[in-house]
Design a protein around this motif. Structure first.
Motif, PDB file in Angstrom:
ATOM      1  N   GLY A  72       0.802  -1.210   0.000  1.00  0.00           N
ATOM      2  CA  GLY A  72       0.000   0.000   0.000  1.00  0.00           C
ATOM      3  C   GLY A  72       0.837   1.262   0.000  1.00  0.00           C
ATOM      4  N   ALA A  73       0.321   2.307   0.656  1.00  0.00           N
ATOM      5  CA  ALA A  73       0.973   3.613   0.616  1.00  0.00           C
ATOM      6  C   ALA A  73       2.376   3.586   1.212  1.00  0.00           C
ATOM      7  CB  ALA A  73       0.109   4.647   1.347  1.00  0.00           C
ATOM      8  N   ALA A  74       2.576   2.817   2.277  1.00  0.00           N
ATOM      9  CA  ALA A  74       3.904   2.748   2.899  1.00  0.00           C
ATOM     10  C   ALA A  74       4.941   2.237   1.910  1.00  0.00           C
ATOM     11  CB  ALA A  74       3.869   1.873   4.143  1.00  0.00           C
ATOM     12  N   ALA A  75       4.601   1.178   1.180  1.00  0.00           N
ATOM     13  CA  ALA A  75       5.531   0.628   0.188  1.00  0.00           C
ATOM     14  C   ALA A  75       5.787   1.628  -0.927  1.00  0.00           C
ATOM     15  CB  ALA A  75       4.985  -0.676  -0.386  1.00  0.00           C
ATOM     16  N   THR A  76       4.739   2.296  -1.396  1.00  0.00           N
ATOM     17  CA  THR A  76       4.898   3.280  -2.463  1.00  0.00           C
ATOM     18  C   THR A  76       5.901   4.354  -2.074  1.00  0.00           C
ATOM     19  OG1 THR A  76       2.629   2.938  -3.250  1.00  0.00           O
ATOM     20  CG2 THR A  76       3.687   5.013  -3.853  1.00  0.00           C
ATOM     21  N   VAL A  77       5.790   4.855  -0.854  1.00  0.00           N
ATOM     22  CA  VAL A  77       6.658   5.944  -0.398  1.00  0.00           C
ATOM     23  C   VAL A  77       8.082   5.451  -0.162  1.00  0.00           C
ATOM     24  CG1 VAL A  77       7.053   7.568   1.492  1.00  0.00           C
ATOM     25  CG2 VAL A  77       4.749   7.290   0.548  1.00  0.00           C
ATOM     26  N   LEU A  78       8.238   4.338   0.531  1.00  0.00           N
ATOM     27  CA  LEU A  78       9.585   3.857   0.840  1.00  0.00           C
ATOM     28  C   LEU A  78      10.330   3.401  -0.413  1.00  0.00           C
ATOM     29  CD1 LEU A  78       8.879   1.967   4.181  1.00  0.00           C
ATOM     30  CD2 LEU A  78      10.115   4.129   3.901  1.00  0.00           C
ATOM     31  N   LEU A  79       9.629   2.822  -1.360  1.00  0.00           N
ATOM     32  CA  LEU A  79      10.289   2.449  -2.613  1.00  0.00           C
ATOM     33  C   LEU A  79      10.770   3.688  -3.360  1.00  0.00           C
ATOM     34  CD1 LEU A  79       7.939  -0.403  -3.851  1.00  0.00           C
ATOM     35  CD2 LEU A  79      10.358  -0.654  -3.242  1.00  0.00           C
ATOM     36  N   HIS A  80      10.020   4.772  -3.280  1.00  0.00           N
ATOM     37  CA  HIS A  80      10.462   6.030  -3.890  1.00  0.00           C
ATOM     38  C   HIS A  80      11.765   6.502  -3.256  1.00  0.00           C
ATOM     39  CE1 HIS A  80      10.135   9.974  -5.804  1.00  0.00           C
ATOM     40  NE2 HIS A  80      10.363  10.505  -4.626  1.00  0.00           N
ATOM     41  N   VAL A  81      11.852   6.423  -1.927  1.00  0.00           N
ATOM     42  CA  VAL A  81      13.083   6.797  -1.232  1.00  0.00           C
ATOM     43  C   VAL A  81      14.259   5.971  -1.750  1.00  0.00           C
ATOM     44  CG1 VAL A  81      14.267   6.803   1.001  1.00  0.00           C
ATOM     45  CG2 VAL A  81      11.877   7.539   0.867  1.00  0.00           C
ATOM     46  N   VAL A  82      14.073   4.665  -1.809  1.00  0.00           N
ATOM     47  CA  VAL A  82      15.168   3.773  -2.194  1.00  0.00           C
ATOM     48  C   VAL A  82      15.553   3.990  -3.656  1.00  0.00           C
ATOM     49  CG1 VAL A  82      15.863   1.371  -2.411  1.00  0.00           C
ATOM     50  CG2 VAL A  82      14.519   2.084  -0.446  1.00  0.00           C
ATOM     51  N   ARG A  83      14.578   4.212  -4.527  1.00  0.00           N
ATOM     52  CA  ARG A  83      14.898   4.474  -5.935  1.00  0.00           C
ATOM     53  C   ARG A  83      15.751   5.729  -6.068  1.00  0.00           C
ATOM     54  NH1 ARG A  83       9.431   2.955  -7.015  1.00  0.00           N
ATOM     55  NH2 ARG A  83       8.812   5.144  -7.071  1.00  0.00           N
ATOM     56  N   ARG A  84      15.391   6.772  -5.349  1.00  0.00           N
ATOM     57  CA  ARG A  84      16.172   8.007  -5.456  1.00  0.00           C
ATOM     58  C   ARG A  84      17.596   7.805  -4.945  1.00  0.00           C
ATOM     59  NH1 ARG A  84      13.921  13.775  -4.234  1.00  0.00           N
ATOM     60  NH2 ARG A  84      16.061  14.054  -4.976  1.00  0.00           N
ATOM     61  N   ILE A  85      17.758   7.060  -3.871  1.00  0.00           N
ATOM     62  CA  ILE A  85      19.109   6.759  -3.376  1.00  0.00           C
ATOM     63  C   ILE A  85      19.880   5.998  -4.443  1.00  0.00           C
ATOM     64  CG2 ILE A  85      20.394   5.374  -1.698  1.00  0.00           C
ATOM     65  CD1 ILE A  85      18.190   6.111   0.348  1.00  0.00           C
ATOM     66  N   ASN A  86      19.240   5.033  -5.075  1.00  0.00           N
ATOM     67  CA  ASN A  86      19.891   4.240  -6.117  1.00  0.00           C
ATOM     68  C   ASN A  86      20.336   5.110  -7.285  1.00  0.00           C
ATOM     69  OD1 ASN A  86      20.563   1.728  -7.609  1.00  0.00           O
ATOM     70  ND2 ASN A  86      18.812   2.320  -8.852  1.00  0.00           N
ATOM     71  N   TYR A  87      19.473   6.000  -7.747  1.00  0.00           N
ATOM     72  CA  TYR A  87      19.781   6.821  -8.910  1.00  0.00           C
ATOM     73  C   TYR A  87      20.740   7.973  -8.598  1.00  0.00           C
ATOM     74  CZ  TYR A  87      15.960   4.608 -11.525  1.00  0.00           C
ATOM     75  OH  TYR A  87      15.154   3.716 -12.189  1.00  0.00           O
ATOM     76  N   GLU A  88      20.647   8.544  -7.410  1.00  0.00           N
ATOM     77  CA  GLU A  88      21.314   9.816  -7.146  1.00  0.00           C
ATOM     78  C   GLU A  88      22.500   9.731  -6.194  1.00  0.00           C
ATOM     79  OE1 GLU A  88      18.445  13.092  -6.481  1.00  0.00           O
ATOM     80  OE2 GLU A  88      16.923  11.553  -6.901  1.00  0.00           O
ATOM     81  N   MET A  89      22.626   8.666  -5.433  1.00  0.00           N
ATOM     82  CA  MET A  89      23.723   8.576  -4.477  1.00  0.00           C
ATOM     83  C   MET A  89      24.738   7.498  -4.862  1.00  0.00           C
ATOM     84  SD  MET A  89      21.589   9.295  -0.938  1.00  0.00           S
ATOM     85  CE  MET A  89      22.956   8.954   0.166  1.00  0.00           C
ATOM     86  N   LYS A  90      24.280   6.268  -4.948  1.00  0.00           N
ATOM     87  CA  LYS A  90      25.184   5.170  -5.317  1.00  0.00           C
ATOM     88  C   LYS A  90      24.336   3.987  -5.742  1.00  0.00           C
ATOM     89  CE  LYS A  90      29.071   2.414  -3.562  1.00  0.00           C
ATOM     90  NZ  LYS A  90      29.902   2.116  -2.373  1.00  0.00           N
ATOM     91  N   PRO A  91      24.654   3.348  -6.881  1.00  0.00           N
ATOM     92  CA  PRO A  91      23.847   2.213  -7.330  1.00  0.00           C
ATOM     93  C   PRO A  91      23.766   1.120  -6.271  1.00  0.00           C
ATOM     94  CG  PRO A  91      25.316   2.938  -9.077  1.00  0.00           C
ATOM     95  CD  PRO A  91      25.726   3.684  -7.848  1.00  0.00           C
ATOM     96  N   LEU A  92      22.577   0.585  -6.094  1.00  0.00           N
ATOM     97  CA  LEU A  92      22.343  -0.438  -5.090  1.00  0.00           C
ATOM     98  C   LEU A  92      22.569  -1.822  -5.675  1.00  0.00           C
ATOM     99  CD1 LEU A  92      19.093   1.038  -3.522  1.00  0.00           C
ATOM    100  CD2 LEU A  92      21.396   1.080  -2.539  1.00  0.00           C
ATOM    101  N   ARG A  93      23.132  -2.700  -4.864  1.00  0.00           N
ATOM    102  CA  ARG A  93      23.357  -4.080  -5.250  1.00  0.00           C
ATOM    103  C   ARG A  93      22.475  -4.995  -4.423  1.00  0.00           C
ATOM    104  NH1 ARG A  93      29.810  -4.355  -4.683  1.00  0.00           N
ATOM    105  NH2 ARG A  93      29.225  -3.444  -2.682  1.00  0.00           N
TER     106      ARG A  93
END
Length: 220
Positions: A72-93
């Motif tokens: 639900g909404a919690a997953a939508t928001v937290l996945l957005h956080v993680v995607r931005r970290i992946n794209y903008e800080m360091k690629p996630l493995r």
């Protein structure tokens, strides 16, 4: 390092050289002493969400990571956080992102939020409980921009009295209207042409920097 396959959303690179010292938060602070590990009791996590027996698994766009979260909404928001970290800080493995699990052992009360699937830890071994000042200035710009964009619905462990800079959690109760509104906004970005949301953000744009600085002042 594994380079994630590009998604339909383009990555906007940011130059760390232009960032400087920043007034968004301090870097290089002394580490705190973590609390004794203990077992979390009861049926709700520290943020008021119900502890789950299991949680849905979600792929992190643009990476080979997956994470278990409250649907639900919690997953939508937290996945957005993680995607931005992946794209903008360091690629996630694979294995970099930790979400729900059923281990009730915690050092700090806020770690119980993983039991309800409403918190993630990104590279927790690198950013453990009690350690502060591990992010570079340009990474802090991205984190502050994420928190501002999400209107206080997400809290960052780096701001806590006993910090955990890998930790991001839902900071409002279940069904909160602000959470629903932010989740709708993210869903709209995802359904759009790809020029908004994760992968299409310049956290260093002057107007976004001003909004983030104002948000920090209001929250202080």
């Amino acid at each position: 390092m594994i380079t994630p396959r590009p998604s339909r959303r383009h990555f906007i690179g940011a130059s760390a050289g232009a960032v400087g010292a920043l007034a968004l938060t301090s870097v290089g602070d002394a580490s705190a002493t973590p609390a004794t590990r203990r077992t979390w009791p009861g049926g709700r996590s520290e943020n008021g969400w119900r502890v789950l027996k299991t949680a849905a698994s979600f792929r992190v766009e643009g990476s080979d990571c997956s994470v278990q979260l409250a649907d639900g909404a919690a997953a939508t928001v937290l996945l957005h956080v993680v995607r931005r970290i992946n794209y903008e800080m360091k690629p996630l493995r694979s294995g970099d992102v930790h979400g729900w699990d059923d281990d009730r052992t915690v050092e700090e009360e806020y770690e119980s939020n993983r039991l309800s699937g409403t918190a993630v830890a990104v590279r927790p071994a690198a950013y453990p409980v009690g350690s502060r000042g591990n992010l570079y200035p340009h990474e802090l710009v991205v984190v502050r921009d994420i928190l501002t964009e999400l209107d206080g619905v997400v809290a960052w462990g780096g701001d806590f009295g006993t910090p955990k800079e890998s930790h991001f959690e839902i900071a409002v109760t279940p069904g909160h209207p602000r959470l629903k509104g932010v989740a709708r906004k993210i869903t709209g970005w995802e359904a759009g042409p790809g020029d908004e949301g994760a992968g299409a953000v310049d956290a260093f744009a002057p107007e976004r920097r001003r909004r983030a600085e104002a948000f920090v002042r209001r929250a202080a």
